[in-house]
Design an enzyme around this catalytic site. Sequence first.
Site, mmCIF file in Angstrom:
data_model
loop_
_atom_site.group_PDB
_atom_site.id
_atom_site.type_symbol
_atom_site.label_atom_id
_atom_site.label_comp_id
_atom_site.label_asym_id
_atom_site.label_seq_id
_atom_site.Cartn_x
_atom_site.Cartn_y
_atom_site.Cartn_z
ATOM 1 N N SER A 46 30.432 43.751 53.049
ATOM 2 C CA SER A 46 30.883 44.983 53.018
ATOM 3 C C SER A 46 29.564 45.808 52.503
ATOM 4 O O SER A 46 29.354 46.903 52.952
ATOM 5 C CB SER A 46 32.108 45.250 52.207
ATOM 6 N N TYR A 135 37.142 35.594 53.080
ATOM 7 C CA TYR A 135 36.953 36.603 52.551
ATOM 8 C C TYR A 135 38.169 37.538 52.982
ATOM 9 O O TYR A 135 38.381 38.032 53.934
ATOM 10 C CB TYR A 135 35.857 37.545 53.047
ATOM 11 N N LYS A 163 36.543 34.608 48.650
ATOM 12 C CA LYS A 163 36.438 35.707 47.966
ATOM 13 C C LYS A 163 37.564 36.701 48.207
ATOM 14 O O LYS A 163 38.109 37.253 49.208
ATOM 15 C CB LYS A 163 35.225 36.323 48.707
ATOM 16 N N THR A 165 39.398 40.019 47.291
ATOM 17 C CA THR A 165 39.069 41.549 47.019
ATOM 18 C C THR A 165 40.217 42.029 47.110
ATOM 19 O O THR A 165 40.623 42.779 48.093
ATOM 20 C CB THR A 165 37.930 41.996 47.878
ATOM 21 N N GLY A 188 36.745 39.612 43.500
ATOM 22 C CA GLY A 188 36.218 40.519 44.450
ATOM 23 C C GLY A 188 35.769 41.938 43.678
ATOM 24 O O GLY A 188 34.763 42.559 43.711
ATOM 25 N N ASP A 190 34.799 44.127 40.924
ATOM 26 C CA ASP A 190 33.858 44.075 39.824
ATOM 27 C C ASP A 190 34.699 44.425 38.579
ATOM 28 O O ASP A 190 34.414 44.065 37.581
ATOM 29 C CB ASP A 190 32.697 44.518 39.938
ATOM 30 N N GLU A 191 35.404 45.741 38.624
ATOM 31 C CA GLU A 191 36.165 46.153 37.679
ATOM 32 C C GLU A 191 37.325 45.331 37.095
ATOM 33 O O GLU A 191 37.645 45.395 35.951
ATOM 34 C CB GLU A 191 36.614 47.559 37.820
HETATM 35 C C1 NAY Z 1 31.016 42.678 49.753
HETATM 36 O O1 NAY Z 1 31.070 42.067 50.803
HETATM 37 O O2 NAY Z 1 30.112 43.415 49.811
HETATM 38 C C2 NAY Z 1 31.808 42.659 48.499
HETATM 39 O O3 NAY Z 1 31.662 41.886 47.639
HETATM 40 C C3 NAY Z 1 32.583 43.875 48.182
HETATM 41 C C4 NAY Z 1 33.200 43.762 46.781
HETATM 42 C C5 NAY Z 1 33.482 45.481 46.518
HETATM 43 N N1 NAY Z 1 34.709 45.696 47.039
HETATM 44 C C6 NAY Z 1 34.855 46.864 47.856
HETATM 45 C C7 NAY Z 1 36.317 46.857 48.398
HETATM 46 O O4 NAY Z 1 33.934 47.648 47.969
HETATM 47 O O5 NAY Z 1 32.201 45.046 44.521
HETATM 48 C C8 NAY Z 1 33.488 45.485 44.949
HETATM 49 C C9 NAY Z 1 33.418 46.925 44.825
HETATM 50 O O6 NAY Z 1 32.568 47.767 45.500
HETATM 51 C C10 NAY Z 1 33.586 47.187 43.212
HETATM 52 O O7 NAY Z 1 34.440 46.290 42.866
HETATM 53 C C11 NAY Z 1 33.760 48.731 42.850
HETATM 54 O O8 NAY Z 1 34.952 48.988 43.089
#
Ligand code: NAY
Length: 293
Positions: A46, A135, A163, A165, A188, A190-191
């Site tokens: 993503s 994923y 993964k 998320t 997934g 990060d927060e």
């Molecule tokens: C990817 O495939 O790029 C990911 O791992 C996306 C993970 C991110 N999720 C989303 C919905 O964007 O890293 C997270 C996210 O950007 C971060 O936690 C901030 O919210």
Amino acid sequence: VDSFHGIIPALLTPYDPSGAISEQATRRLVRHLLEKGVNGFYAGGSTGEGLLQSSEERERFLDIVVDEVQGAVPVIAHVGALDTATCIRLAKYAERVGADAVSSVAPFYYKHGQEQVRGHYLDIAMAADIPLILYHIPDLTGVHSSVRFYEQLAASDKIVGVKYTAKDTFELQQLIEACGPDFRVFNGPDECLLAGLAVGCCGAIGSTYNMMPELFVELYRTFRAGAVGEARSLQAQANRVIAELLKYDFIAFEKEILRLQGIDVGLPRKPLQQLTDEERAHIGAFARQFAIL
Ligand code: NAY
């Protein structure tokens, strides 16, 4: 399979001013993150805008990443697409160039039944001789597969992890328990990393590890060492930045931070957010104040 663990940036894809993939900036970003101690790379997900790229671009980006990493850490290639055939082609390509695993979002847009989603994943898993990491990202795909769905797929020895998320710690814990100790479950959001580690994630794949790699490598290390208080204060520190990031499109925000950190990764592709000068100024002031430069 044990090598899949720890802090794995979902790489941003650097573009040059014309909007083409920048080999030079990609190599710089990979080297920079390796120096900061990350444990792997997730390419074309993503964060990587994989779904906004042609197959040829996705392949080329993977080529550059695998070549720059030189086996130092595992590289996971995201091959998700709307149609199974594209996923299979990308998975075969990933194997050929030396990626260590493939990964895929569920097929989205059309409303497929669970059987079709399962079949899609099994087709990808069987296409190449490297493992598949599922994923789960229901907010973006609209596909909310159950714990039972993943438990069944975990029985395939080609499917080695997922993964996760989403921000449901109970579901995450149930997933880890149901799939068993050998199945790799990655956090997934990060927060929520510390919560994910607390319920048994083996590591994390995320976007903000591009811009705060040291902080998260240290969070993972302190958690493993049992220093939960320190890990908690690192998570709080990271979350002050992520709370700001969430006011923007995360890719636009992170690309701006990387530019301020000295690695020009270009702009996100439309229709992703293009920052105004005023937004840039805000982000710059914030980054200086929170010392993420
Ligand atoms: C990817 O495939 O790029 C990911 O791992 C996306 C993970 C991110 N999720 C989303 C919905 O964007 O890293 C997270 C996210 O950007 C971060 O936690 C901030 O919210």
